[in-house]
Design a protein around this motif. Structure first.
Motif, PDB file in Angstrom:
ATOM      1  N   ALA A   1      44.269  77.816  50.577  1.00 57.89           N
ATOM      2  CA  ALA A   1      44.869  76.652  51.224  1.00 57.89           C
ATOM      3  C   ALA A   1      45.950  76.043  50.337  1.00 57.89           C
ATOM      4  N   PHE A   2      45.653  75.895  49.055  1.00 55.57           N
ATOM      5  CA  PHE A   2      46.626  75.278  48.144  1.00 55.57           C
ATOM      6  C   PHE A   2      47.872  76.138  47.990  1.00 55.57           C
ATOM      7  N   SER A   3      47.674  77.448  48.027  1.00 56.01           N
ATOM      8  CA  SER A   3      48.806  78.332  47.767  1.00 56.01           C
ATOM      9  C   SER A   3      49.663  78.567  49.007  1.00 56.01           C
ATOM     10  N   ARG A   4      49.044  78.574  50.211  1.00 60.29           N
ATOM     11  CA  ARG A   4      49.776  79.030  51.387  1.00 60.29           C
ATOM     12  C   ARG A   4      50.028  77.976  52.470  1.00 60.29           C
ATOM     13  N   PHE A   5      49.390  76.814  52.366  1.00 61.60           N
ATOM     14  CA  PHE A   5      49.556  75.816  53.423  1.00 61.60           C
ATOM     15  C   PHE A   5      50.117  74.517  52.870  1.00 61.60           C
TER      16      PHE A   5
ATOM     17  N   ILE B   1      42.186  76.075  40.048  1.00 57.15           N
ATOM     18  CA  ILE B   1      43.503  76.020  39.405  1.00 57.15           C
ATOM     19  C   ILE B   1      43.970  77.430  39.034  1.00 57.15           C
ATOM     20  N   MET B   2      43.081  78.221  38.426  1.00 56.79           N
ATOM     21  CA  MET B   2      43.464  79.577  38.011  1.00 56.79           C
ATOM     22  C   MET B   2      43.769  80.458  39.227  1.00 56.79           C
ATOM     23  N   MET B   3      42.933  80.344  40.252  1.00 57.39           N
ATOM     24  CA  MET B   3      43.081  81.199  41.431  1.00 57.39           C
ATOM     25  C   MET B   3      44.352  80.837  42.201  1.00 57.39           C
ATOM     26  N   THR B   4      44.642  79.527  42.302  1.00 55.35           N
ATOM     27  CA  THR B   4      45.878  79.117  42.978  1.00 55.35           C
ATOM     28  C   THR B   4      47.078  79.667  42.222  1.00 55.35           C
ATOM     29  N   GLY B   5      47.017  79.562  40.894  1.00 58.72           N
ATOM     30  CA  GLY B   5      48.098  80.102  40.067  1.00 58.72           C
ATOM     31  C   GLY B   5      48.289  81.589  40.336  1.00 58.72           C
ATOM     32  N   TYR B   6      47.167  82.296  40.489  1.00 61.53           N
ATOM     33  CA  TYR B   6      47.265  83.734  40.725  1.00 61.53           C
ATOM     34  C   TYR B   6      47.856  84.038  42.097  1.00 61.53           C
ATOM     35  N   PHE B   7      47.340  83.366  43.136  1.00 60.40           N
ATOM     36  CA  PHE B   7      47.869  83.581  44.494  1.00 60.40           C
ATOM     37  C   PHE B   7      49.359  83.263  44.555  1.00 60.40           C
ATOM     38  N   ASN B   8      49.774  82.246  43.817  1.00 59.44           N
ATOM     39  CA  ASN B   8      51.189  81.858  43.843  1.00 59.44           C
ATOM     40  C   ASN B   8      52.098  82.964  43.320  1.00 59.44           C
ATOM     41  N   THR B   9      51.546  83.844  42.482  1.00 59.19           N
ATOM     42  CA  THR B   9      52.375  84.933  41.953  1.00 59.19           C
ATOM     43  C   THR B   9      52.521  86.061  42.969  1.00 59.19           C
ATOM     44  N   LEU B  10      51.692  86.061  44.020  1.00 58.59           N
ATOM     45  CA  LEU B  10      51.765  87.132  45.013  1.00 58.59           C
ATOM     46  C   LEU B  10      52.694  86.702  46.140  1.00 58.59           C
ATOM     47  N   PRO B  11      53.594  87.594  46.585  1.00 55.92           N
ATOM     48  CA  PRO B  11      54.546  87.208  47.624  1.00 55.92           C
ATOM     49  C   PRO B  11      53.849  86.797  48.916  1.00 55.92           C
ATOM     50  N   ARG B  12      54.334  85.720  49.515  1.00 62.66           N
ATOM     51  CA  ARG B  12      53.769  85.215  50.756  1.00 62.66           C
ATOM     52  C   ARG B  12      53.864  86.247  51.883  1.00 62.66           C
ATOM     53  N   GLU B  13      54.929  87.076  51.820  1.00 58.40           N
ATOM     54  CA  GLU B  13      55.160  88.042  52.894  1.00 58.40           C
ATOM     55  C   GLU B  13      53.935  88.936  53.105  1.00 58.40           C
ATOM     56  N   LEU B  14      53.203  89.197  52.016  1.00 58.67           N
ATOM     57  CA  LEU B  14      52.055  90.109  52.089  1.00 58.67           C
ATOM     58  C   LEU B  14      51.059  89.682  53.151  1.00 58.67           C
ATOM     59  N   ASP B  15      50.583  88.460  53.046  1.00 55.09           N
ATOM     60  CA  ASP B  15      49.558  88.018  53.984  1.00 55.09           C
ATOM     61  C   ASP B  15      50.181  87.458  55.262  1.00 55.09           C
ATOM     62  N   GLU B  16      51.407  86.956  55.165  1.00 55.71           N
ATOM     63  CA  GLU B  16      52.002  86.370  56.368  1.00 55.71           C
ATOM     64  C   GLU B  16      52.337  87.431  57.395  1.00 55.71           C
ATOM     65  N   ALA B  17      52.668  88.632  56.920  1.00 53.13           N
ATOM     66  CA  ALA B  17      52.973  89.726  57.846  1.00 53.13           C
ATOM     67  C   ALA B  17      51.768  89.989  58.742  1.00 53.13           C
ATOM     68  N   VAL B  18      50.594  89.960  58.165  1.00 55.61           N
ATOM     69  CA  VAL B  18      49.373  90.213  58.943  1.00 55.61           C
ATOM     70  C   VAL B  18      49.145  89.094  59.942  1.00 55.61           C
ATOM     71  N   ARG B  19      49.427  87.865  59.487  1.00 54.64           N
ATOM     72  CA  ARG B  19      49.193  86.734  60.383  1.00 54.64           C
ATOM     73  C   ARG B  19      50.183  86.746  61.541  1.00 54.64           C
TER      74      ARG B  19
ATOM     75  N   GLY C   1      46.741  80.664  34.389  1.00 57.75           N
ATOM     76  CA  GLY C   1      46.185  79.508  35.072  1.00 57.75           C
ATOM     77  C   GLY C   1      46.334  78.232  34.267  1.00 57.75           C
ATOM     78  N   SER C   2      45.961  78.299  32.990  1.00 59.10           N
ATOM     79  CA  SER C   2      45.875  77.060  32.226  1.00 59.10           C
ATOM     80  C   SER C   2      47.218  76.645  31.661  1.00 59.10           C
ATOM     81  N   VAL C   3      48.048  77.614  31.357  1.00 62.31           N
ATOM     82  CA  VAL C   3      49.282  77.250  30.678  1.00 62.31           C
ATOM     83  C   VAL C   3      50.405  77.004  31.668  1.00 62.31           C
ATOM     84  N   LYS C   4      50.525  77.893  32.646  1.00 55.32           N
ATOM     85  CA  LYS C   4      51.693  77.796  33.503  1.00 55.32           C
ATOM     86  C   LYS C   4      51.460  76.926  34.734  1.00 55.32           C
ATOM     87  N   SER C   5      50.191  76.623  35.034  1.00 57.56           N
ATOM     88  CA  SER C   5      49.940  75.839  36.246  1.00 57.56           C
ATOM     89  C   SER C   5      50.700  74.524  36.165  1.00 57.56           C
TER      90      SER C   5
END
Lengths: 294, 315
Positions: A112-116, A173-191, A290-294
């Protein structure tokens, strides 16, 4: 002419002194590294050595790293004592449950934090970041009251729920940071193709996030495995105690069995050490992203 | 923008995708994908847990701090700020506050210096990758042990007959001497806590572009100048984040103190956390303990404010 020769000779001497300087630097760096390694590693080495000594030899004078009576007795004593094995079982049950639950809840929130974009996103995010600063001792007293009232005092669910308040913020925080590094197109294409967000998350995003999930999982497990304050206060009976409390109970006995305490410490650290050694690449990467770049 | 033909053709290439993307972006796409309530469903478990485990307990503890006693007493009565007066005028509270300040500041400064020193040694191009990896694992070791293990281990090492006294040819009681105990627990905490700084700073060092150093060298900067004018400014955001986080964590340290000295001898290692814990679980003064816990919360919130503000500024 004269100026060019003088500069060429001086450049030769500087090259020579550069090489010498480099050599000196290398020696200094190595000495520094060795001094640091002694500072960090010697206590750990001493702990390991002491776990193989007899109890009388632990404080012998002069001290020796390895003694004649090298034995696994202390380990055998602990691993054959059902009461102490129980500490390990408890720690595994609690830590693995906390890790699994934290991962599921954190993956959902991080998605939710990363994509909405949604209302309350910023305040919620701020709450999660500031939770890291809430002192455990502040929560301890109301938790004690709550757990007793809810009948969760001295139970697994009580400990598991409690630990999640500390593991969840980091995990999100760590997981959001990780998802943010993945292109949105990946999951949005499926949606766009008509699949639901849940499908996009679990079929597309989660499988490619394994390195991130592993690092979050390892860190969560570490926090849960090492927790002390709440394990001490929210459990009462011997059969509910976790490893850190077990070590302390061993320490509180009248005669100090130092070799057993060291063996218990080593055994109690093995899960975290193994996880770290196997996953350190993922782990350090995930932790810092997660901890440094967030 | 459109000055020469070359820039035009160049910019035509990368700008080609955006026009095709724009229709799917923005509100049009958002409407097509899922319900507007969707993100809330994903957030719900977290929100419920945070409410039950965070908001409710904090409200409760603040309530407790204004009661005469709670948990042990059936019908606690409201007593206003009485508890706050009692805690704040308690001499042991003042001692604990002073000790916590010393312990925290000395630990954090040492963590930063050791973390910076070790990360720079590990990042040195003069050593091979393999030895770097080995040293890195050794340097991280202290961080992988739980406070209980660290406490038992150092109680053995610092024992009057222990190896530390042998190496220093001394025979002092590190953890039970009023003049040494605070320094000893601080040292143990320094040993246990620098690796987290080190890992973050190492990641930061590896992220500094090499051409910054090359440019500095071309400008004639020596090693110290490169450190001061390239390394430190580049690491600044990490140093600030880590320092604030470490201040928050270290000022809350409980387990290590509790298992090494228990706050003694005669309160010389008493921290705000051990003081509060004893009020609750040795004296069963849950209301006073809650008051102390609320004061600690307020102090921590000051640090949290700076931390959150700093994290926001970096986003």
């Amino acid at each position: 002419m004269t100026t060019s020769t003088s500069t060429s000779t001086s450049s030769i001497t500087t090259a020579g002194s550069r090489a010498r300087q480099r050599m000196t630097m290398k020696v200094l760096v190595l000495l520094g590294l060795l001094a640091g390694a002694a500072f960090a590693g010697f206590p750990v080495l001493w702990m390991l050595a002491s776990s193989f000594k007899s109890n009388t030899e632990i404080f012998e004078y002069p001290p020796r790293l390895v003694t004649e009576s090298f034995s696994f007795d202390a380990y055998v004593t602990i691993l054959t004592d059902p009461e102490k094995v129980r500490f390990f079982v408890n720690s595994y049950v609690v830590s693995l449950s906390v890790t699994a639950l934290t991962l599921v809840v954190a993956i959902l929130a991080a998605y939710a934090f990363s994509r909405f974009e949604f209302r309350f996103k910023r305040p919620l995010n701020m709450i999660i970041v500031s939770v890291q600063a809430v002192p455990p001792i502040t929560l301890l007293i109301p938790y004690f009251g709550l757990m007793v009232t809810l009948g969760l005092y001295n139970t697994y669910p009580g400990l598991i729920l409690t630990y999640m308040v500390f593991t969840l913020p980091y995990a999100i925080i760590m997981m959001t940071g990780y998802f943010n590094t993945l292109p949105r197109e990946l999951d949005e294409a499926v949606r766009v193709d008509g699949a639901g967000s849940m499908t996009a998350l679990w079929r597309i995003l989660v499988p490619i996030s394994v390195p991130g999930i592993v690092s979050v999982g390892v860190y969560t497990f570490m926090i849960a495995w090492n927790e002390y304050l709440f394990a001490l206060t929210l459990t009462k009976t011997q059969d509910m105690r976790t490893v850190p409390i077990g070590i302390q109970l061993l320490m509180g006995q009248h005669s100090y069995e130092w070799n057993e305490m060291m063996a218990m410490s080593i055994l109690g650290s093995v899960p975290v050490l193994i996880l770290f050694l196997f996953f350190q690449r993922y782990f350090i990467g995930g932790l810092t992203s997660g901890s440094v770049k967030s | 923008m459109i000055t020469t033909p070359t820039t035009l053709t160049e910019s035509a290439e990368p700008s080609a995708p955006p026009p095709t993307r724009t229709p799917t972006q923005g509100p049009a796409r958002r409407r097509r994908l899922g319900h507007p309530g969707e993100p809330y469903a994903f957030i719900a478990p977290t929100a419920v847990l945070m409410l039950v485990l965070m908001i409710v307990p904090i409200v409760l503890v603040i309530g407790y701090s204004f009661m005469d006693n709670v948990i042990t007493k059936k019908n606690p009565e409201f007593v206003g700020v009485e508890n706050f007066v009692e805690v704040l005028t308690d001499g042991v509270f003042a001692t604990a506050l002073g000790n916590t300040l010393f312990f925290t500041i000395v630990s954090v400064v040492a963590h930063l210096l050791l973390g910076l020193g070790f990360s720079m040694l590990l990042n040195s191009p003069l050593i091979s990758r393999a030895s770097r990896a080995v040293f890195r694992v050794i340097y991280i070791l202290p961080w992988l042990f739980t406070a209980a293990v660290i406490a038992v281990l150092w109680r053995m090492l610092l024992n009057p007959n222990g190896v530390v006294n042998y190496l220093l040819s001394s025979d002092v009681e590190w953890l039970s001497s009023p003049s040494l105990a605070l320094g000893a627990v601080t040292f143990i905490n320094i040993w246990a806590g620098y690796p987290f700084f080190m890992i973050s700073l190492l990641a930061g060092l590896q992220g500094i572009p090499a051409d910054l150093y090359e440019a500095a060298t071309v400008d004639g900067a020596n090693g110290w100048q490169r450190f001061r004018n390239v390394t430190l400014p580049q690491l600044r955001p990490i140093i600030i984040s880590m320092t604030l986080l470490d201040l928050i964590w270290t000022s809350q340290q409980f387990a290590l103190i509790w298992m090494t000295t228990g706050g003694g001898p005669i309160h010389v290692t008493e921290m705000l956390s051990t003081f509060t814990y004893k009020l609750a679980f040795s004296r069963y003064e849950f209301a006073l303990a809650s008051t102390s816990a609320v004061i600690i919360l307020l102090l921590s919130m000051v640090l949290a404010f700076f931390y959150v503000r700093h994290q926001r500024a970096r986003d």
